[in-house]
Design a protein around this motif. Structure first.
Motif, PDB file in Angstrom:
ATOM      1  N   SER A 200       0.118  24.766  -9.341  1.00  0.00           N
ATOM      2  CA  SER A 200       1.355  25.467  -9.652  1.00  0.00           C
ATOM      3  C   SER A 200       2.517  24.476  -9.625  1.00  0.00           C
ATOM      4  CB  SER A 200       1.611  26.587  -8.642  1.00  0.00           C
ATOM      5  OG  SER A 200       1.829  26.036  -7.352  1.00  0.00           O
ATOM      6  N   GLU A 201       3.672  24.904 -10.106  1.00  0.00           N
ATOM      7  CA  GLU A 201       4.858  24.051 -10.080  1.00  0.00           C
ATOM      8  C   GLU A 201       5.237  23.698  -8.650  1.00  0.00           C
ATOM      9  OE1 GLU A 201       9.553  24.124 -11.502  1.00  0.00           O
ATOM     10  OE2 GLU A 201       8.158  25.683 -12.188  1.00  0.00           O
ATOM     11  N   GLN A 202       5.091  24.660  -7.734  1.00  0.00           N
ATOM     12  CA  GLN A 202       5.406  24.420  -6.332  1.00  0.00           C
ATOM     13  C   GLN A 202       4.488  23.352  -5.733  1.00  0.00           C
ATOM     14  OE1 GLN A 202       7.894  25.403  -4.727  1.00  0.00           O
ATOM     15  NE2 GLN A 202       7.495  25.584  -2.532  1.00  0.00           N
ATOM     16  N   GLN A 203       3.230  23.389  -6.068  1.00  0.00           N
ATOM     17  CA  GLN A 203       2.292  22.395  -5.550  1.00  0.00           C
ATOM     18  C   GLN A 203       2.602  21.000  -6.098  1.00  0.00           C
ATOM     19  OE1 GLN A 203      -1.253  24.521  -6.829  1.00  0.00           O
ATOM     20  NE2 GLN A 203      -1.833  24.924  -4.688  1.00  0.00           N
TER      21      GLN A 203
ATOM     22  N   ALA B 160       3.434   9.385 -10.150  1.00  0.00           N
ATOM     23  CA  ALA B 160       2.872   9.296 -11.499  1.00  0.00           C
ATOM     24  C   ALA B 160       1.998  10.500 -11.816  1.00  0.00           C
ATOM     25  CB  ALA B 160       2.071   8.000 -11.638  1.00  0.00           C
ATOM     26  N   LEU B 161       1.120  10.868 -10.884  1.00  0.00           N
ATOM     27  CA  LEU B 161       0.236  12.007 -11.108  1.00  0.00           C
ATOM     28  C   LEU B 161       1.020  13.310 -11.231  1.00  0.00           C
ATOM     29  CD1 LEU B 161      -2.728  11.169  -8.694  1.00  0.00           C
ATOM     30  CD2 LEU B 161      -2.788  11.196 -11.194  1.00  0.00           C
ATOM     31  N   CYS B 162       1.982  13.495 -10.342  1.00  0.00           N
ATOM     32  CA  CYS B 162       2.782  14.724 -10.389  1.00  0.00           C
ATOM     33  C   CYS B 162       3.623  14.791 -11.651  1.00  0.00           C
ATOM     34  CB  CYS B 162       3.678  14.805  -9.155  1.00  0.00           C
ATOM     35  SG  CYS B 162       2.775  15.081  -7.612  1.00  0.00           S
ATOM     36  N   SER B 163       4.140  13.659 -12.093  1.00  0.00           N
ATOM     37  CA  SER B 163       4.908  13.629 -13.341  1.00  0.00           C
ATOM     38  C   SER B 163       4.025  13.975 -14.531  1.00  0.00           C
ATOM     39  CB  SER B 163       5.527  12.243 -13.547  1.00  0.00           C
ATOM     40  OG  SER B 163       6.430  11.938 -12.514  1.00  0.00           O
ATOM     41  N   ALA B 164       2.810  13.429 -14.536  1.00  0.00           N
ATOM     42  CA  ALA B 164       1.884  13.717 -15.633  1.00  0.00           C
ATOM     43  C   ALA B 164       1.513  15.200 -15.649  1.00  0.00           C
ATOM     44  CB  ALA B 164       0.636  12.853 -15.503  1.00  0.00           C
ATOM     45  N   PHE B 165       1.260  15.759 -14.467  1.00  0.00           N
ATOM     46  CA  PHE B 165       0.933  17.186 -14.383  1.00  0.00           C
ATOM     47  C   PHE B 165       2.121  18.050 -14.817  1.00  0.00           C
ATOM     48  CE2 PHE B 165      -2.476  16.176 -11.101  1.00  0.00           C
ATOM     49  CZ  PHE B 165      -3.517  16.464 -11.975  1.00  0.00           C
ATOM     50  N   ALA B 166       3.342  17.648 -14.425  1.00  0.00           N
ATOM     51  CA  ALA B 166       4.528  18.422 -14.792  1.00  0.00           C
ATOM     52  C   ALA B 166       4.822  18.305 -16.282  1.00  0.00           C
ATOM     53  CB  ALA B 166       5.728  17.949 -13.985  1.00  0.00           C
TER      54      ALA B 166
ATOM     55  N   GLY C 167       3.701  17.530  -4.059  1.00  0.00           N
ATOM     56  CA  GLY C 167       3.177  16.190  -4.307  1.00  0.00           C
ATOM     57  C   GLY C 167       4.286  15.161  -4.429  1.00  0.00           C
ATOM     58  N   PHE C 168       5.382  15.526  -5.107  1.00  0.00           N
ATOM     59  CA  PHE C 168       6.533  14.616  -5.191  1.00  0.00           C
ATOM     60  C   PHE C 168       7.095  14.326  -3.805  1.00  0.00           C
ATOM     61  CE2 PHE C 168       7.090  15.925  -9.755  1.00  0.00           C
ATOM     62  CZ  PHE C 168       7.084  14.646 -10.295  1.00  0.00           C
ATOM     63  N   PHE C 169       7.185  15.359  -2.962  1.00  0.00           N
ATOM     64  CA  PHE C 169       7.724  15.164  -1.622  1.00  0.00           C
ATOM     65  C   PHE C 169       6.840  14.228  -0.803  1.00  0.00           C
ATOM     66  CE2 PHE C 169       7.865  16.630   2.879  1.00  0.00           C
ATOM     67  CZ  PHE C 169       9.128  16.153   3.173  1.00  0.00           C
TER      68      PHE C 169
ATOM     69  N   SER D 191       0.830  -1.211   0.000  1.00  0.00           N
ATOM     70  CA  SER D 191       0.000   0.000   0.000  1.00  0.00           C
ATOM     71  C   SER D 191       0.862   1.259   0.000  1.00  0.00           C
ATOM     72  CB  SER D 191      -0.929   0.001   1.214  1.00  0.00           C
ATOM     73  OG  SER D 191      -1.803  -1.108   1.187  1.00  0.00           O
ATOM     74  N   GLY D 192       1.954   1.233   0.768  1.00  0.00           N
ATOM     75  CA  GLY D 192       2.838   2.390   0.817  1.00  0.00           C
ATOM     76  C   GLY D 192       3.461   2.695  -0.529  1.00  0.00           C
ATOM     77  N   PHE D 193       3.981   1.662  -1.189  1.00  0.00           N
ATOM     78  CA  PHE D 193       4.568   1.862  -2.515  1.00  0.00           C
ATOM     79  C   PHE D 193       3.495   2.245  -3.534  1.00  0.00           C
ATOM     80  CE2 PHE D 193       8.248  -0.850  -1.080  1.00  0.00           C
ATOM     81  CZ  PHE D 193       9.209   0.134  -1.254  1.00  0.00           C
ATOM     82  N   LEU D 194       2.296   1.712  -3.354  1.00  0.00           N
ATOM     83  CA  LEU D 194       1.203   2.030  -4.276  1.00  0.00           C
ATOM     84  C   LEU D 194       0.846   3.513  -4.199  1.00  0.00           C
ATOM     85  CD1 LEU D 194      -0.620   0.121  -6.130  1.00  0.00           C
ATOM     86  CD2 LEU D 194      -2.373   0.452  -4.399  1.00  0.00           C
ATOM     87  N   VAL D 195       0.687   4.023  -2.980  1.00  0.00           N
ATOM     88  CA  VAL D 195       0.332   5.433  -2.800  1.00  0.00           C
ATOM     89  C   VAL D 195       1.481   6.334  -3.248  1.00  0.00           C
ATOM     90  CG1 VAL D 195      -0.254   7.214  -1.118  1.00  0.00           C
ATOM     91  CG2 VAL D 195      -1.280   4.937  -0.937  1.00  0.00           C
ATOM     92  N   GLY D 196       2.718   5.985  -2.841  1.00  0.00           N
ATOM     93  CA  GLY D 196       3.864   6.796  -3.222  1.00  0.00           C
ATOM     94  C   GLY D 196       4.048   6.876  -4.725  1.00  0.00           C
ATOM     95  N   SER D 197       3.935   5.751  -5.402  1.00  0.00           N
ATOM     96  CA  SER D 197       4.098   5.750  -6.861  1.00  0.00           C
ATOM     97  C   SER D 197       2.938   6.457  -7.551  1.00  0.00           C
ATOM     98  CB  SER D 197       4.224   4.311  -7.374  1.00  0.00           C
ATOM     99  OG  SER D 197       3.110   3.523  -6.987  1.00  0.00           O
ATOM    100  N   ALA D 198       1.743   6.409  -6.950  1.00  0.00           N
ATOM    101  CA  ALA D 198       0.603   7.140  -7.523  1.00  0.00           C
ATOM    102  C   ALA D 198       0.861   8.643  -7.462  1.00  0.00           C
ATOM    103  CB  ALA D 198      -0.679   6.786  -6.771  1.00  0.00           C
ATOM    104  N   PHE D 199       1.394   9.126  -6.341  1.00  0.00           N
ATOM    105  CA  PHE D 199       1.778  10.538  -6.230  1.00  0.00           C
ATOM    106  C   PHE D 199       2.794  10.903  -7.311  1.00  0.00           C
ATOM    107  CE2 PHE D 199      -0.039  10.980  -1.915  1.00  0.00           C
ATOM    108  CZ  PHE D 199      -0.448  12.290  -1.959  1.00  0.00           C
TER     109      PHE D 199
END
Length: 273
Positions: free
Chosen positions: A75-78, A57-63, A82-84, A47-55
């Motif tokens: 924003s880029e900061q937000q 993936a989503l942040c990479s797609a947004f970036a 999400g990556f953090f 579950s931990g890796f699932l949630v972390g990788s989802a963050f």
């Protein structure tokens, strides 16, 4: 040692280090109380890796498609925040994985590694523990790298040291840990067992580590300034790595679930004791 064949009650048995550590064999890691048994830790790890990788993936797609992110008011900061947060979930899962490895026997007939529960242990001769340890260190470096992206100074040398430096070294540790996990499951330097679920777990994880390594290489910013092509490649490979880790984590949960229901459904081959 990743695999051992032995006799018990005049019957041949096979002991495999990853299956034993993950609670997918008939011999339990009996130094742990019931609430911390491997099959329960597997759920938290996956579950931990699932949630972390989802963050990630989503942040990479947004970036990567920032115009799409603007539609959501991000924003880029937000996105960096999400990556953090995603890296924190990676670290929590990696620690539980290390904890699991530190409290598991190294051989089927071995005595428990210690009298009680340990937080980290020190077993560098054990390929399972070593892989988990290197991955945990890598996640700590990712924590540092993603946190420092929230506080860029504009000084090229400083930012390369505190942002790119932890990123590249963390990726190297991830790559080493991913290969050790693959070798442990393969019982050798290489294998091709697509019919085995455990092989897919470690193979997709290794693919994610390779993608993160490529991403870190592209993330280097030359002193002359940011190169758009390199940034896009870095984000793109981060997305690929995150998707691979998401799939690997999902397979961990499926693997654990199939083992728990196996006695009734016979969907998974359970070792006979």
């Amino acid at each position: 040692m990743t695999e051992r064949h032995y006799l018990r009650n005049d019957q041949k048995h096979t002991w495999q280090s990853r299956e034993h550590r993950r609670g997918l064999s008939c011999v339990r890691a009996d130094t742990l109380p019931d609430r911390l048994q491997p099959e329960k830790l597997n759920v938290w790890i996956g579950s931990g890796f699932l949630v972390g990788s989802a963050f990630f993936a989503l942040c990479s797609a947004f970036a990567l498609f920032f115009a799409f992110a603007n539609a959501f008011g991000l924003s880029e900061q937000q996105i960096n925040v999400g990556f953090f947060f995603g890296s924190i979930f990676f670290t929590l899962a990696a620690y539980l994985q290390l904890f699991q490895a530190a409290n598991t026997r190294t051989q089927p007939a071995a005595s428990p590694p210690h009298a009680g529960i340990v937080a980290f242990g020190w077993r560098p001769q054990d390929i399972g523990w070593l892989g988990c340890f290197l991955q945990f260190l890598g996640t700590l470096l990712f924590n540092a790298s993603t946190f420092m992206t929230l506080h860029p100074s504009g000084n090229w040398l400083r930012d390369e040291l505190v942002i790119w430096g932890p990123d590249i070294f963390g990726s190297v540790l991830f790559l080493a840990s991913g290969y050790l996990a693959f070798a442990e499951t393969s019982h050798g330097y290489w294998s091709w067992h697509p019919a085995k679920l455990s092989w897919w777990v470690v193979a997709t994880g290794l693919a994610g580590c390779v993608a993160f390594m490529i991403s870190a290489i592209y993330a280097f910013v030359p002193q002359s300034g940011t190169v758009t092509m390199m940034v896009e490649h870095s984000i793109g490979w981060t997305l690929v790595g995150a998707v691979c880790f998401f799939l690997s984590a999902a397979l961990v949960l499926i693997e654990s679930r199939l083992f728990r229901v196996a006695p009734k459904s016979r969907q998974y081959r359970v070792p006979r004791c």
